[in-house]
Write an enzyme that holds these catalytic residues in place. Structure first.
Site, mmCIF file in Angstrom:
data_model
loop_
_atom_site.group_PDB
_atom_site.id
_atom_site.type_symbol
_atom_site.label_atom_id
_atom_site.label_comp_id
_atom_site.label_asym_id
_atom_site.label_seq_id
_atom_site.Cartn_x
_atom_site.Cartn_y
_atom_site.Cartn_z
ATOM 1 N N VAL A 192 45.196 40.671 38.650
ATOM 2 C CA VAL A 192 45.705 39.454 38.860
ATOM 3 C C VAL A 192 44.561 38.281 38.600
ATOM 4 O O VAL A 192 44.801 36.928 38.579
ATOM 5 C CB VAL A 192 46.655 38.992 39.964
ATOM 6 C CG1 VAL A 192 47.897 39.878 39.446
ATOM 7 C CG2 VAL A 192 45.980 38.837 41.125
ATOM 8 N N ARG A 204 35.709 45.803 31.614
ATOM 9 C CA ARG A 204 35.952 46.626 32.749
ATOM 10 C C ARG A 204 35.756 48.221 32.420
ATOM 11 O O ARG A 204 36.317 48.993 33.085
ATOM 12 C CB ARG A 204 37.619 46.425 33.253
ATOM 13 C CG ARG A 204 37.819 45.029 33.593
ATOM 14 C CD ARG A 204 37.399 44.731 34.920
ATOM 15 N NE ARG A 204 37.779 43.572 35.812
ATOM 16 C CZ ARG A 204 37.413 43.094 36.873
ATOM 17 N NH1 ARG A 204 36.814 44.202 37.686
ATOM 18 N NH2 ARG A 204 37.915 42.114 37.508
#
Length: 242
Positions: free
Chosen positions: A83, A173
């Site tokens: 988030v 990522r």
């Protein structure tokens, strides 16, 4: 864990989203509905050629292609990281009003490798579960009892994200230094997007990104001290950010 694509731009059509991307990139042409209809009728090869060009140029038009994913059976530890993505939307299963008795949890790989550590870990989780139930049975509100629940409790979350942000997330990522759970989710996000839009690999699996992953693997296999290995991987991560 499980990732499911529940909605996307041009749902049910492989090429609608591609036409939206190409249309929004065609700022040097007269932007009118007729142009969008014209692009829809382009042959597949022409669309792919334009998408390949777009995947290696200014990414602002990528933002017009959206995906909505349901991500199930992931840890709160992971969603705390997820988030942080600034330009995505999230709806997460609540623990404030939902009694989660019977909750499940994840066990990290270094704990799973040791039977003794696994036993210690599972016993601690069992004690937390018993205390959680006792608190609620004694009259504590769910929102107060949840304070003792572990970070590795499993949860479900919905994420709405545009192609530009998804591509940036995949690139930044994918380092081996990123938590394994995050990389597993990314693999499934990519797979789900490419299932409905096969051409999206042009944006999510670019030559540079593959080269960076190969370089990471080469570095891990070098007979050098761990500190040097980590330093070199950090340099590759800096390249990913550019």
């Amino acid at each position: 864990m499980k990732v499911s694509l529940i909605d996307y731009t041009g749902a049910g059509s492989e090429w609608w989203a591609a036409a939206v991307l190409i249309f929004t990139k065609s700022t040097r042409l007269e932007m009118k509905p007729g142009l969008f209809e014209e692009i829809l009728e382009w042959p597949k090869d022409k669309k792919l050629m334009e998408l390949e060009y777009m995947a290696n140029t200014i990414p602002s038009s990528w933002e017009f292609c959206h995906y909505t994913f349901l991500i199930e059976g992931v840890t709160r530890a992971f969603t705390h990281q997820l988030v942080r993505t600034r330009t995505a939307s999230f709806a997460q299963q609540t623990m404030r009003v939902l009694n989660v008795e019977g909750w499940d949890y994840a066990t990290g790989p270094t704990v799973r490798e040791s039977p003794d550590m696994c036993t210690t870990y599972d016993n601690a989780m069992g004690e937390v579960d018993k205390t959680y139930r006792n608190l609620i049975e004694s009259g504590a509100k769910v929102e107060d009892a949840r304070g003792i629940l572990p970070t590795n409790i499993l949860t479900n979350i919905v994420m709405g994200i545009n192609l530009r942000t998804l591509a940036e997330m995949v690139r930044k990522r994918s380092s081996p230094r990123v938590q394994g759970e995050y990389r597993e989710v990314l693999d499934q996000l990519k797979s789900e997007a490419m299932r409905v839009h096969p051409w999206v690999h042009l944006f999510l699996d670019r030559d540079f990104d593959r080269a960076a992953r190969d370089l990471d693997e080469e570095i891990k296999g070098l007979p050098i001290p761990a500190e040097s290995c980590t330093h070199m991987m950090k340099l590759v991560d800096q390249m990913r950010q550019s």
